[in-house]
Design a protein around this motif. Structure first.
Motif, short mmCIF file in Angstrom:
data_model
loop_
_atom_site.label_atom_id
_atom_site.label_comp_id
_atom_site.label_asym_id
_atom_site.label_seq_id
_atom_site.Cartn_x
_atom_site.Cartn_y
_atom_site.Cartn_z
N HIS A 302 1.34 -4.71 -22.97
CA HIS A 302 1.98 -4.60 -24.28
C HIS A 302 1.19 -3.68 -25.21
N PHE A 303 -0.09 -3.99 -25.41
CA PHE A 303 -0.89 -3.20 -26.35
C PHE A 303 -1.06 -1.76 -25.87
N ALA A 304 -1.30 -1.60 -24.57
CA ALA A 304 -1.51 -0.25 -24.05
C ALA A 304 -0.23 0.58 -24.11
N SER A 305 0.92 -0.06 -23.92
CA SER A 305 2.18 0.70 -23.96
C SER A 305 2.43 1.25 -25.36
N ASP A 306 2.04 0.50 -26.40
CA ASP A 306 2.19 1.02 -27.76
C ASP A 306 1.40 2.31 -27.95
N VAL A 307 0.16 2.31 -27.43
CA VAL A 307 -0.69 3.50 -27.54
C VAL A 307 -0.14 4.62 -26.67
N PHE A 308 0.25 4.26 -25.44
CA PHE A 308 0.74 5.27 -24.51
C PHE A 308 1.94 6.02 -25.07
N ASP A 326 -8.10 0.60 -26.82
CA ASP A 326 -9.46 0.02 -26.83
C ASP A 326 -9.64 -1.12 -25.83
N GLY A 327 -8.66 -1.30 -24.92
CA GLY A 327 -8.79 -2.36 -23.92
C GLY A 327 -8.40 -3.73 -24.44
N HIS A 328 -7.66 -3.78 -25.54
CA HIS A 328 -7.31 -5.05 -26.18
C HIS A 328 -6.53 -5.96 -25.23
N SER A 329 -6.97 -7.21 -25.13
CA SER A 329 -6.29 -8.21 -24.32
C SER A 329 -6.41 -9.55 -25.00
N ASN A 330 -5.36 -10.35 -24.95
CA ASN A 330 -5.51 -11.76 -25.33
C ASN A 330 -4.69 -12.62 -24.38
N CYS A 331 -5.18 -13.83 -24.15
CA CYS A 331 -4.56 -14.71 -23.16
C CYS A 331 -4.62 -16.15 -23.64
N PHE A 332 -3.49 -16.83 -23.51
CA PHE A 332 -3.48 -18.29 -23.67
C PHE A 332 -3.93 -18.90 -22.34
N ILE A 333 -4.75 -19.93 -22.42
CA ILE A 333 -5.25 -20.61 -21.22
C ILE A 333 -4.83 -22.07 -21.30
N GLU A 334 -3.86 -22.45 -20.47
CA GLU A 334 -3.43 -23.84 -20.42
C GLU A 334 -4.56 -24.72 -19.88
N ASP A 344 -9.38 -13.50 -27.09
CA ASP A 344 -8.98 -12.19 -27.61
C ASP A 344 -10.19 -11.27 -27.50
N PHE A 345 -10.04 -10.14 -26.79
CA PHE A 345 -11.21 -9.30 -26.53
C PHE A 345 -10.75 -7.88 -26.20
N ASN A 346 -11.74 -6.97 -26.03
CA ASN A 346 -11.43 -5.59 -25.63
C ASN A 346 -12.55 -5.03 -24.78
N TYR A 347 -12.57 -3.70 -24.60
CA TYR A 347 -13.59 -3.09 -23.76
C TYR A 347 -15.01 -3.45 -24.21
N ASP A 348 -15.23 -3.48 -25.49
CA ASP A 348 -16.59 -3.60 -26.03
C ASP A 348 -16.95 -4.99 -26.54
N LEU A 396 1.69 -7.49 -34.13
CA LEU A 396 0.33 -7.61 -33.63
C LEU A 396 -0.17 -6.21 -33.34
N PRO A 397 -1.23 -5.76 -34.00
CA PRO A 397 -1.71 -4.39 -33.77
C PRO A 397 -2.25 -4.21 -32.37
N ALA A 398 -2.08 -3.00 -31.83
CA ALA A 398 -2.57 -2.71 -30.49
C ALA A 398 -4.09 -2.79 -30.42
N ALA A 399 -4.77 -2.38 -31.49
CA ALA A 399 -6.23 -2.42 -31.53
C ALA A 399 -6.72 -3.83 -31.88
N MET A 400 -7.78 -4.27 -31.24
CA MET A 400 -8.34 -5.58 -31.52
C MET A 400 -8.99 -5.60 -32.89
N SER A 401 -8.83 -6.72 -33.61
CA SER A 401 -9.45 -6.89 -34.91
C SER A 401 -10.58 -7.92 -34.82
N MET A 402 -11.61 -7.72 -35.62
CA MET A 402 -12.72 -8.69 -35.67
C MET A 402 -12.48 -9.74 -36.75
#
Length: 408
Positions: A302-308, A326-334, A344-348, A396-402
């Motif tokens: 999702h996030f990468a497609s917005d940038v692409f 920026d490698g943004h990813s977030n995941c729900f963990i049951e 919620d995290f990214n490359y760095d 939800l922005p494609a770039a991860m926020s702190m």
């Protein structure tokens, strides 16, 4: 007429096709999506099938693509990136000006000796395929006790938290059936902890301890001894099982390798910020089909497609690509019992505790079990079908926020 061919009509391929269809005039562009079958599978739903979920997770691909997008059903045999041709198994050849590889990744049980055979979908199961998840549902219903081993062959895998989610849900499943004391649960991983990042690994490892789930780390499987019901590692450690739930080695599509587009796991090497092939500038790879160093997850698609999309529009106009993923990813963990975590995290930046997505307003908690996180995962199914796949805007922005995160 410019020709854009998208290989794969899964999550990333569908989103990209629909987003670009809204931005590229049909009078100047022909957009073609090719997939090997005609039905789209909601893959996050496979996690719940073994525990009784019976909702149909599949919809016709044609129904999910905007008008003006051509859909072809067929097996992709090879791509000639020099001639800019796509060869289908039935002999048809399609020319392209720009190519997007979105054929994803999938389990390859044939890559581990002993995994496939008479015990496949009997005492050895997977849940990353629809048939596998359904077979596992029957196995769990009939399981009367013993050692259940959840096993990851190697990284990267599609949705890297799904094996942990399955383990937590299995623990709750047996507890609710009042047979938890009859089941030994073991989580076997090639990693040195429960997850790839240390802070999240500590949180998830603690949850495994609390639920009395044994964690077997640094286990690089060499073979499955199906006759003895034993996993054997390269350092000769052994883990026996009565029921094995494995996540086989994940690999990209075979045509990626035969076309000279991929690495040893059939993933397309790309610039991790633009998703452009490092070998062929008119080829891009999105979703799970590329080699970017982040999770192979729907949120990344999702996030990468917005940038692409923004970069692609600049590229075809002959302008520099100014947007950077920026490698943004977030995941729900049951985690069972109607609760879940969120990361919620990214490359760095690794997953951190805190609140998401509105800073300290939340409303979701990071790295903490809450019912809100569980309902967030449940709600995602509607968002997936009605917002993400059609290419509609999601706040939800494609770039991860702190904002809302706490550094430790």
């Amino acid at each position: 007429m410019k020709r854009l061919v998208i290989l794969g009509g899964g999550t990333a391929g569908t989103m990209v096709a629909n987003k670009l269809r809204r931005r590229l005039p049909l009078s100047e562009w022909r957009i073609t999506v090719i997939d090997r079958d005609s039905r789209h599978l909601y893959q996050p739903g496979l996690l719940f099938v073994p525990f009784g979920g019976r909702e149909d997770l599949r919809k016709p691909r044609r129904q999910l693509l905007r008008r003006g997008i051509r859909l072809l059903t067929g097996e992709i045999a090879e791509v000639d990136p020099v001639a800019k041709d796509v060869h289908l198994a039935d002999g048809e050849i399609l020319r392209y000006d720009y190519l997007v590889v979105a054929t994803g990744t999938g389990p390859r049980p044939d890559q581990t000796p002993g995994m496939l055979g008479p015990e496949w979908h009997r005492s050895i199961h997977d849940f990353y395929t629809y048939d596998g998840a359904c077979a596992l549902r029957e196995a769990l219903q009939g399981f009367t006790g013993g050692r259940l081993v959840v096993h990851v062959v190697d990284q990267p895998i599609k949705c890297p938290v799904a094996p942990l989610e399955f383990t937590f849900l299995a623990e709750a499943f047996f507890r609710h059936r009042e047979m938890r004391d009859q089941v030994e649960l073991v989580y076997v991983t090639p990693l040195d902890g429960a997850f790839t990042k240390p802070i999240a690994a500590r949180h998830l490892g603690r949850l495994l301890d609390e639920r009395k789930i044994r964690l077997e780390t640094d286990f690089m499987v060499e073979r499955v001894d199906a006759e003895r019901k034993t996993l054997v590692s390269y350092d000769e450690r052994e883990v026996g099982y009565d029921l094995l739930v494995t996540i086989p080695l994940n690999m990209g599509a075979d045509f990626v390798a035969s076309s000279g587009l991929g690495d040893e796991l059939n993933y397309v090497p790309v610039d991790k910020h633009t998703l452009q092939s490092t070998a062929y500038p008119d080829v891009f790879a999105v979703g799970d089909a590329n080699d970017i160093p982040t999770s192979k997850a729907g949120s990344v698609a999702h996030f990468a497609s917005d940038v692409f999309v923004e970069n692609f529009l600049q590229y075809v106009d002959g302008a520099p690509m100014t947007h950077s993923f920026d490698g943004h990813s977030n995941c729900f963990i049951e985690t069972g019992d109607g609760k879940g975590l969120l990361i919620d995290f990214n490359y760095d930046t690794e997953p951190l505790p805190g609140r998401f997505p509105l800073g300290w307003l939340g409303p979701l908690s990071l790295l903490r079990e809450t019912r809100a996180n569980h309902w967030g995962k449940v709600a995602f199914r509607w968002i997936y079908w009605h917002v993400l796949l059609p290419g509609r805007w999601l706040p939800l922005p494609a770039a991860m926020s702190m904002k809302g995160k706490v550094r430790q």
